[in-house]
Design a protein around this motif. Structure first.
Motif, PDB file in Angstrom:
ATOM      1  N   ILE A 201      31.075 -58.324 -10.458  1.00  0.00           N
ATOM      2  CA  ILE A 201      29.926 -58.786  -9.391  1.00  0.00           C
ATOM      3  C   ILE A 201      29.798 -58.229  -8.239  1.00  0.00           C
ATOM      4  CG2 ILE A 201      29.355 -60.050 -11.646  1.00  0.00           C
ATOM      5  CD1 ILE A 201      29.805 -62.130  -8.838  1.00  0.00           C
ATOM      6  N   ILE A 202      28.575 -58.436  -7.706  1.00  0.00           N
ATOM      7  CA  ILE A 202      27.850 -58.315  -5.900  1.00  0.00           C
ATOM      8  C   ILE A 202      29.129 -59.289  -5.289  1.00  0.00           C
ATOM      9  CG2 ILE A 202      27.145 -57.538  -4.563  1.00  0.00           C
ATOM     10  CD1 ILE A 202      25.689 -55.570  -6.172  1.00  0.00           C
ATOM     11  N   SER A 203      29.582 -60.044  -4.539  1.00  0.00           N
ATOM     12  CA  SER A 203      30.095 -60.519  -4.292  1.00  0.00           C
ATOM     13  C   SER A 203      29.298 -61.092  -3.195  1.00  0.00           C
ATOM     14  CB  SER A 203      31.873 -60.622  -3.826  1.00  0.00           C
ATOM     15  OG  SER A 203      32.902 -60.594  -4.724  1.00  0.00           O
ATOM     16  N   ALA A 204      28.735 -60.146  -2.605  1.00  0.00           N
ATOM     17  CA  ALA A 204      28.320 -60.211  -0.457  1.00  0.00           C
ATOM     18  C   ALA A 204      28.017 -58.248  -0.437  1.00  0.00           C
ATOM     19  CB  ALA A 204      29.810 -60.760   0.045  1.00  0.00           C
ATOM     20  N   LYS A 205      27.063 -59.095   0.236  1.00  0.00           N
ATOM     21  CA  LYS A 205      26.186 -57.949   0.899  1.00  0.00           C
ATOM     22  C   LYS A 205      26.441 -57.527   2.530  1.00  0.00           C
ATOM     23  CE  LYS A 205      22.387 -56.388  -0.540  1.00  0.00           C
ATOM     24  NZ  LYS A 205      20.907 -55.976  -1.227  1.00  0.00           N
ATOM     25  N   ALA A 206      26.594 -56.445   3.143  1.00  0.00           N
ATOM     26  CA  ALA A 206      26.418 -56.903   5.028  1.00  0.00           C
ATOM     27  C   ALA A 206      27.884 -56.795   5.575  1.00  0.00           C
ATOM     28  CB  ALA A 206      25.091 -56.662   5.616  1.00  0.00           C
ATOM     29  N   ARG A 207      28.747 -56.749   4.313  1.00  0.00           N
ATOM     30  CA  ARG A 207      29.382 -57.207   5.133  1.00  0.00           C
ATOM     31  C   ARG A 207      30.451 -56.736   6.014  1.00  0.00           C
ATOM     32  NH1 ARG A 207      31.199 -61.895   4.499  1.00  0.00           N
ATOM     33  NH2 ARG A 207      31.655 -62.581   2.409  1.00  0.00           N
ATOM     34  N   ASP A 208      30.751 -56.954   7.170  1.00  0.00           N
ATOM     35  CA  ASP A 208      31.911 -56.311   8.356  1.00  0.00           C
ATOM     36  C   ASP A 208      32.915 -57.006   8.104  1.00  0.00           C
ATOM     37  OD1 ASP A 208      32.461 -55.133  10.649  1.00  0.00           O
ATOM     38  OD2 ASP A 208      31.049 -56.052  12.093  1.00  0.00           O
ATOM     39  N   LEU A 209      34.367 -55.899   8.182  1.00  0.00           N
ATOM     40  CA  LEU A 209      35.357 -56.279   8.141  1.00  0.00           C
ATOM     41  C   LEU A 209      36.760 -56.936   9.171  1.00  0.00           C
ATOM     42  CD1 LEU A 209      36.630 -53.548   5.192  1.00  0.00           C
ATOM     43  CD2 LEU A 209      35.479 -56.041   4.617  1.00  0.00           C
ATOM     44  N   ASN A 210      35.490 -56.106  10.228  1.00  0.00           N
ATOM     45  CA  ASN A 210      36.637 -56.120  11.254  1.00  0.00           C
ATOM     46  C   ASN A 210      35.357 -55.946  12.870  1.00  0.00           C
ATOM     47  OD1 ASN A 210      37.613 -56.510  13.990  1.00  0.00           O
ATOM     48  ND2 ASN A 210      38.898 -54.812  13.700  1.00  0.00           N
ATOM     49  N   GLU A 211      34.748 -57.769  12.972  1.00  0.00           N
ATOM     50  CA  GLU A 211      33.777 -57.810  14.267  1.00  0.00           C
ATOM     51  C   GLU A 211      33.964 -57.364  15.687  1.00  0.00           C
ATOM     52  OE1 GLU A 211      32.622 -61.799  14.332  1.00  0.00           O
ATOM     53  OE2 GLU A 211      31.646 -61.707  12.343  1.00  0.00           O
ATOM     54  N   ASN A 212      35.301 -57.046  15.744  1.00  0.00           N
ATOM     55  CA  ASN A 212      35.617 -56.275  16.699  1.00  0.00           C
ATOM     56  C   ASN A 212      36.162 -54.639  16.990  1.00  0.00           C
ATOM     57  OD1 ASN A 212      35.728 -58.377  18.303  1.00  0.00           O
ATOM     58  ND2 ASN A 212      37.795 -58.954  16.848  1.00  0.00           N
ATOM     59  N   ASP A 213      35.535 -54.055  15.935  1.00  0.00           N
ATOM     60  CA  ASP A 213      35.691 -53.000  15.336  1.00  0.00           C
ATOM     61  C   ASP A 213      34.866 -51.973  16.179  1.00  0.00           C
ATOM     62  OD1 ASP A 213      35.529 -50.279  13.980  1.00  0.00           O
ATOM     63  OD2 ASP A 213      37.455 -50.761  12.716  1.00  0.00           O
ATOM     64  N   ARG A 214      35.230 -51.026  16.672  1.00  0.00           N
ATOM     65  CA  ARG A 214      33.814 -49.883  17.789  1.00  0.00           C
ATOM     66  C   ARG A 214      32.642 -49.738  16.632  1.00  0.00           C
ATOM     67  NH1 ARG A 214      38.584 -46.884  17.779  1.00  0.00           N
ATOM     68  NH2 ARG A 214      38.296 -44.768  17.427  1.00  0.00           N
ATOM     69  N   ARG A 215      33.076 -49.552  15.199  1.00  0.00           N
ATOM     70  CA  ARG A 215      31.999 -48.773  14.251  1.00  0.00           C
ATOM     71  C   ARG A 215      30.965 -50.280  13.691  1.00  0.00           C
ATOM     72  NH1 ARG A 215      37.244 -47.378  12.665  1.00  0.00           N
ATOM     73  NH2 ARG A 215      37.462 -44.756  13.450  1.00  0.00           N
ATOM     74  N   ASN A 216      29.685 -49.225  13.467  1.00  0.00           N
ATOM     75  CA  ASN A 216      29.361 -50.471  12.700  1.00  0.00           C
ATOM     76  C   ASN A 216      29.096 -50.733  11.580  1.00  0.00           C
ATOM     77  OD1 ASN A 216      27.936 -51.236  15.210  1.00  0.00           O
ATOM     78  ND2 ASN A 216      26.563 -49.738  15.470  1.00  0.00           N
ATOM     79  N   GLN A 217      29.798 -51.604  10.672  1.00  0.00           N
ATOM     80  CA  GLN A 217      30.109 -51.808   8.914  1.00  0.00           C
ATOM     81  C   GLN A 217      29.188 -52.549   8.473  1.00  0.00           C
ATOM     82  OE1 GLN A 217      34.115 -52.737   9.224  1.00  0.00           O
ATOM     83  NE2 GLN A 217      35.041 -50.921   8.966  1.00  0.00           N
ATOM     84  N   SER A 218      28.965 -52.076   7.498  1.00  0.00           N
ATOM     85  CA  SER A 218      27.684 -53.312   6.733  1.00  0.00           C
ATOM     86  C   SER A 218      28.003 -52.842   5.688  1.00  0.00           C
ATOM     87  CB  SER A 218      26.320 -52.475   6.763  1.00  0.00           C
ATOM     88  OG  SER A 218      25.883 -53.481   6.343  1.00  0.00           O
ATOM     89  N   PHE A 219      29.709 -53.085   4.359  1.00  0.00           N
ATOM     90  CA  PHE A 219      29.355 -52.641   3.458  1.00  0.00           C
ATOM     91  C   PHE A 219      29.390 -53.824   2.644  1.00  0.00           C
ATOM     92  CE2 PHE A 219      33.289 -51.835   5.387  1.00  0.00           C
ATOM     93  CZ  PHE A 219      33.465 -50.062   4.866  1.00  0.00           C
TER      94      PHE A 219
END
Length: 470
Positions: A201-219
């Protein structure tokens, strides 16, 4: 004793001579394949028409067979052959290096056919540094592939195979319409086991694995089993709509332990279209700075909301300023997407281009209002590794520095970057930079713990200087 040492030396040299003759004249020039065994705490998973809103079906009524049958034939096995030069040895001293062979390393991952004429989307880390790409279809046909383009920031790459027959493919679904708790399938080639289908199942949306990462993540986070080799594979819903590209796992062992992460299809689709149309990714910028709200942040700035994006600064001459957004506004929604944290905002903007118009719902002084904002093209980029911010050159900058390429260091983010302020950045590791897009691509290609070895800057006197980092 001397006689024994003499005999030993003669035997040793004779053995080396015989081994050298065998390696130079008799040993076949075969490729040596090395299997990579990397098990860091956080790893990527290689190595080794929009969907309509649907009701969520209950577990006992779920039938995955149609979605699986539709998907497995459109997911391919990607092989990345990387050739590394072998270092010298004692044999090179005696016999030279002509008989030495380069060592080929083969990394494996997955890819998704997205058009009948052979375009395939995969992860950037699957094809990175490749000397040669091969693609194997579910029917065991093998094709050579060429790289069309890639974006390290989103970890998406586009490759293509040439074929006279139409290939099975998947159309992009609408990842914004996915729901937490919705059933999904992950399809790929874990551990070189082709056409593997797992459910979750989809467990979560817009997940950022590392808030300090210089890339903008949204998994998209899912609990469908994903293992090394699944990278670049398909995440689909029960209708067989492509809603994500499987990209990463978190694990202490390097294998699946319950969670996996996929790039949302809306972001992947936008990146693919940009690579085909422009050759690089076009980023639509809202024009605000701030952060996602939580209890501590809300208490510090004196607001009651604990969800949303708080605007701390509006960039001059941006779409946000022209639309009338102000410091202190709280963004609660963009179009129909709820914004509760920073990754919600960056994830949605990642699917947009410059000049797109979005409806931004804000809360101001306790009242909610909707403001249409036109996104603009980013003219600046923050290089965290160098503690500076760079802007595209204006006409005045080009005249002042007598240069027609480069980016200007317009701001510093710490005292360490002060020396570079008001200089022109011309090159990074020997690569000429023309604009902030070039800078972004170069620095996105570095791992988090890496950085450039050297840069070339130009000062106001017209003097170039090369700075070397150790």
């Amino acid at each position: 004793m001397k006689k024994f040492l003499g005999l030993f030396l003669v035997s040793f040299l004779g053995g080396l001579f015989s081994l050298g003759i065998y390696k130079v004249y008799f040993e076949k020039d075969a490729i040596i394949v090395e299997n990579k065994d990397e098990t860091p705490k956080f790893i990527t998973t290689n190595y080794a028409n929009p969907a309509a809103v649907r009701p969520i079906v209950s577990a006992e009524n779920v039938d995955f067979t149609e979605a699986a049958e539709k998907t497995v034939h459109a997911v391919v096995h990607v092989q990345n052959v990387t050739v590394n030069k072998r270092s010298g040895s004692i044999l090179d001293f005696f016999y030279g290096s002509e008989g030495r062979r380069d060592r080929a390393q083969v990394g494996t991952g997955s890819g998704v056919i997205i058009s009948p004429d052979g375009y395939i989307v995969t992860n950037n880390h699957v094809i990175a540094n490749s000397s040669h790409l091969r693609v194997k279809l579910n029917n065991n046909k093998v094709y050579d592939a060429e790289l069309v383009g890639s974006d390290p920031g989103t970890d998406i790459a586009l490759i293509k195979v040439d074929t006279e027959e139409n290939l099975p493919f998947l159309a992009f679904g609408d990842s914004d319409n996915t729901k937490i708790g919705e059933w999904v399938l992950a399809v790929g080639n874990p551990f070189n086991l082709t056409s593997t289908v797992t459910a979750g199942i989809i467990s979560a949306k817009a997940r950022d694995l590392n808030e300090n990462d210089r890339r903008n993540q949204s998994f998209i986070q899912t609990d469908a089993a994903v293992n090394p080799g699944n990278s670049g594979g398909a995440l689909v819903n029960t209708n067989g709509d492509l809603i994500g590209i499987n990209t990463a796992i978190t694990s202490q062992t390097g294998s699946f332990v319950g969670y996996a992460f996929a790039v949302p299809s809306n972001i992947a689709k936008k990146v693919v279209h940009d690579l085909l149309e422009y050759g690089n990714v076009q980023q639509g910028i809202l024009g605000v700075r701030g952060g996602g709200l939580n209890s501590a942040y809300a208490e510090r700035i004196g607001v009651d909301d604990t969800e949303g994006f708080y605007i701390d600064e509006v960039i001059g001459n941006s779409g946000a300023e022209k639309a009338g957004l102000k410091k202190g506004d709280i963004i609660k929604k963009m179009d129909n997407v709820e914004i509760s944290k920073y990754s919600d905002l960056t994830g949605y903007l990642g699917s947009k281009r410059p000049n797109d118009v979005i409806d931004v719902t804000i809360k101001r002084n306790g009242r909610t209002q909707v403001v249409p904002v036109t996104l603009f093209k980013n003219q600046s980029y923050r290089i965290n590794l160098l503690n500076i911010e760079v802007d595209n050159l204006s006409k005045a900058d080009k005249q002042r520095f007598n240069v027609d390429y480069g980016v200007k260091v317009s701001n510093v983010t710490s005292q360490r970057g002060t020396y570079l302020l008001d200089k022109i950045l011309l090159e990074v590791d020997g690569k000429k930079v023309k604009n902030v897009d070039d800078v972004r691509r170069i620095f996105d290609s570095y791992a988090d713990y890496e950085g450039p070895e050297s840069i070339v800057v130009l000062d106001g006197k017209g003097e170039k200087e090369r700075l070397i980092f150790e």
